[in-house]
Design a protein around this motif. Structure first.
Motif, PDB file in Angstrom:
ATOM      1  N   ALA A 133       1.876   8.388  -5.082  1.00 43.31           N
ATOM      2  CA  ALA A 133       1.210   9.606  -4.600  1.00 43.31           C
ATOM      3  C   ALA A 133       2.204  10.617  -4.031  1.00 43.31           C
ATOM      4  O   ALA A 133       2.201  10.907  -2.836  1.00 43.31           O
ATOM      5  CB  ALA A 133       0.148   9.246  -3.563  1.00 43.31           C
ATOM      6  N   SER A 171       3.915  14.236  -3.098  1.00 43.71           N
ATOM      7  CA  SER A 171       3.453  15.602  -2.797  1.00 43.71           C
ATOM      8  C   SER A 171       4.466  16.565  -3.413  1.00 43.71           C
ATOM      9  O   SER A 171       5.663  16.442  -3.128  1.00 43.71           O
ATOM     10  CB  SER A 171       3.444  15.852  -1.286  1.00 43.71           C
ATOM     11  OG  SER A 171       2.582  14.954  -0.657  1.00 43.71           O
ATOM     12  N   ASP A 217      -0.502  14.915  -4.984  1.00 43.07           N
ATOM     13  CA  ASP A 217      -1.083  15.324  -3.687  1.00 43.07           C
ATOM     14  C   ASP A 217      -0.774  16.792  -3.433  1.00 43.07           C
ATOM     15  O   ASP A 217       0.118  17.138  -2.656  1.00 43.07           O
ATOM     16  CB  ASP A 217      -0.498  14.452  -2.555  1.00 43.07           C
ATOM     17  CG  ASP A 217      -1.146  13.076  -2.484  1.00 43.07           C
ATOM     18  OD1 ASP A 217      -1.975  12.754  -3.358  1.00 43.07           O
ATOM     19  OD2 ASP A 217      -0.829  12.317  -1.544  1.00 43.07           O
ATOM     20  N   TYR A 222      -5.062  15.612   4.664  1.00 42.87           N
ATOM     21  CA  TYR A 222      -4.462  14.495   3.911  1.00 42.87           C
ATOM     22  C   TYR A 222      -5.252  13.211   4.149  1.00 42.87           C
ATOM     23  O   TYR A 222      -5.527  12.448   3.212  1.00 42.87           O
ATOM     24  CB  TYR A 222      -2.989  14.334   4.326  1.00 42.87           C
ATOM     25  CG  TYR A 222      -2.473  12.933   4.092  1.00 42.87           C
ATOM     26  CD1 TYR A 222      -2.325  12.451   2.798  1.00 42.87           C
ATOM     27  CD2 TYR A 222      -2.184  12.085   5.160  1.00 42.87           C
ATOM     28  CE1 TYR A 222      -1.901  11.144   2.571  1.00 42.87           C
ATOM     29  CE2 TYR A 222      -1.755  10.795   4.945  1.00 42.87           C
ATOM     30  CZ  TYR A 222      -1.616  10.317   3.651  1.00 42.87           C
ATOM     31  OH  TYR A 222      -1.206   9.037   3.432  1.00 42.87           O
ATOM     32  N   ARG A 256       3.355   2.408   0.174  1.00 43.11           N
ATOM     33  CA  ARG A 256       3.902   3.699   0.607  1.00 43.11           C
ATOM     34  C   ARG A 256       4.858   3.471   1.773  1.00 43.11           C
ATOM     35  O   ARG A 256       5.015   2.353   2.257  1.00 43.11           O
ATOM     36  CB  ARG A 256       2.776   4.661   0.982  1.00 43.11           C
ATOM     37  CG  ARG A 256       1.902   4.161   2.099  1.00 43.11           C
ATOM     38  CD  ARG A 256       0.746   5.118   2.342  1.00 43.11           C
ATOM     39  NE  ARG A 256      -0.201   4.580   3.294  1.00 43.11           N
ATOM     40  CZ  ARG A 256      -1.436   5.050   3.455  1.00 43.11           C
ATOM     41  NH1 ARG A 256      -1.864   6.056   2.731  1.00 43.11           N
ATOM     42  NH2 ARG A 256      -2.234   4.510   4.347  1.00 43.11           N
TER      43      ARG A 256
HETATM   44  N1  GLU Z   1       1.616  12.343  -0.591  1.00 45.03           N
HETATM   45  C1  GLU Z   1       1.956  11.632   0.608  1.00 45.03           C
HETATM   46  C2  GLU Z   1       3.387  11.818   0.934  1.00 45.03           C
HETATM   47  O1  GLU Z   1       4.158  12.110   0.039  1.00 45.03           O
HETATM   48  C3  GLU Z   1       1.832  10.135   0.490  1.00 45.03           C
HETATM   49  C4  GLU Z   1       0.481   9.721   0.525  1.00 45.03           C
HETATM   50  C5  GLU Z   1       0.256   8.236   0.436  1.00 45.03           C
HETATM   51  O2  GLU Z   1       0.993   7.496  -0.220  1.00 45.03           O
HETATM   52  O3  GLU Z   1      -0.747   7.890   1.002  1.00 45.03           O
HETATM   53  O4  GLU Z   1       3.726  11.659   2.085  1.00 45.03           O
END
Ligand code: GLU
Length: 278
Positions: free
Chosen positions: A13, A15, A47, A195, A213
Motif C-alpha cells: 500500500a 502512497s 493510497d 487514512y 507494513r
Molecule cells: N500508504 C501508507 C504509507 O505509505 C501505508 C498504509 C498501510 O500499509 O497501511 O504509509
C-alpha cells in the motif's frame, strides 16, 4: 504468484507522495515473501487520497520501482480515490451507530488545548484529543447532509479500553484508548476519509488476511482495529516490519531522497544486491 487454494491475501500500500526508498523496499519484499510462502496473493493499493501531496509521476515511479524489485501482484491495482462511495458508506454506518462526532476546532485550537503532559508511559504519535472538546455522550449528531460531508468527524474512543493484537513479528501489542491515542479523525472536511478509515475499510472489505507494513504504523493498527470491529468485519492478522534506519539511526522517511530506490538504481545497484542488505 502461486495459483493455489490458499486464502492468504496480502497487500502493498504505497502512497504516491514521494519516491520509494530502501525502507519501502524491505517492507514490500517481506510482504511479497510472506504471500509467496503462504501460496497466496498480494494486491497493490495506491493510497492516493492526500490530494495536496500526491503526484501522478510518483504513481508511475512506484510501479516501476516495484517491478524493478521483482515484485508481482494481482491485477487490477486498487486506487483509493476511486473508492469514495465505500468510505462514505462506512461513515454513514459509524454515524448511525453514534460512534463519531463532528469537530469544528482548528488545528491551532487543538494544539493549544491538547494535554500537554501525556500520561506516564504513554507513547503518543499525535496529541490526545482534548476531552473538553468532546460533545456529551449520546448528544444528537448533525446529519450527514451537504454540510455534514464537509465536516471533520472523529471516532470517539472508550477511555480506558485495553486493546491488544498479536503481531506476527513483534508479538503481543497493547494500547489503552484515551491514554495512548485519543479520538481520531475518520473524515476530513475536504470530503475524503482519513487514512485510518480508508485503510480499515479497504483491508476489511477486500478481505485482506494479513497486513504487512512498517512498525511506524503499529499505533494506527489499534485505531483500525476499532474501526474494523465497529464496521462488523473480521480483523486481519498484522505483521509489522522493523524500520530501516540510516547510519545515524534516523528513519529513512525523514531524509531527502539519498536512499531512494531511484538513486540506488542510478548508481548501478541491482535488486539482488539491495535485497541482500536485508
Ligand atoms: N500508504 C501508507 C504509507 O505509505 C501505508 C498504509 C498501510 O500499509 O497501511 O504509509
Amino acid at each position: 504468484m502461486a495459483n493455489s487454494l490458499s486464502s492468504y491475501l496480502g497487500r502493498l500500500a504505497p502512497s504516491p507522495t514521494g519516491l520509494l526508498h530502501l525502507g519501502h523496499a524491505r517492507t514490500f519484499w517481506v510482504a511479497h515473501q510472506r504471500a509467496q510462502a503462504a501460496g497466496g496473493r498480494l494486491l497493490l493499493r495506491n493510497d492516493d487520497l492526500d490530494s495536496i501531496r500526491i503526484r501522478s509521476d510518483f504513481v508511475a515511479a512506484m510501479l516501476d520501482d516495484l517491478r524493478w524489485l521483482g515484485l508481482t501482484w494481482a491485477k487490477p491495482m486498487i486506487t483509493q480515490s476511486e473508492r469514495l462511495p465505500r468510505y462514505r458508506a462506512a461513515l454513514v454506518q459509524l454515524h448511525a451507530a453514534g460512534l463519531i462526532f463532528p469537530c469544528a476546532h482548528s488545528r491551532r485550537e487543538l494544539a493549544e488545548a491538547s494535554v500537554s503532559a501525556p500520561h506516564e508511559g504513554a507513547n503518543l504519535d499525535e496529541p490526545l484529543y482534548p476531552p473538553a472538546f468532546r460533545p456529551a455522550l449520546g448528544a444528537p449528531l448533525p446529519p450527514l447532509d451537504a454540510a455534514g460531508w464537509g465536516t471533520n468527524w472523529r471516532f470517539r474512543v472508550s477511555d480506558g479500553e485495553l486493546l491488544t493484537f498479536a503481531d506476527g513479528y513483534f508479538g503481543t501489542q497493547e494500547a489503552t484508548a484515551g491514554r495512548d491515542f485519543g479520538d481520531f479523525l475518520v473524515w476530513r472536511k475536504d470530503g475524503v476519509p482519513s487514512y485510518q478509515l480508508a485503510c480499515a475499510v479497504d483491508d476489511a472489505e477486500l478481505a485482506i488476511t494479513e497486513v504487512v507494513r512498517g512498525a511506524d504504523l503499529i499505533k494506527s493498527t489499534f485505531r483500525q482495529l476499532l474501526l474494523i470491529r465497529a464496521l462488523g468485519h473480521e480483523v486481519p492478522a498484522y505483521h509489522h516490519c522493523p524500520l530501516v534506519l540510516d547510519e545515524r539511526g534516523e528513519r529513512l522517511a525523514k531524509r531527502a531522497d539519498a536512499l531512494a530506490l531511484r538513486t540506488l538504481r542510478a548508481q548501478g545497484v541491482t535488486p539482488a544486491e539491495l535485497l541482500a542488505r536485508f
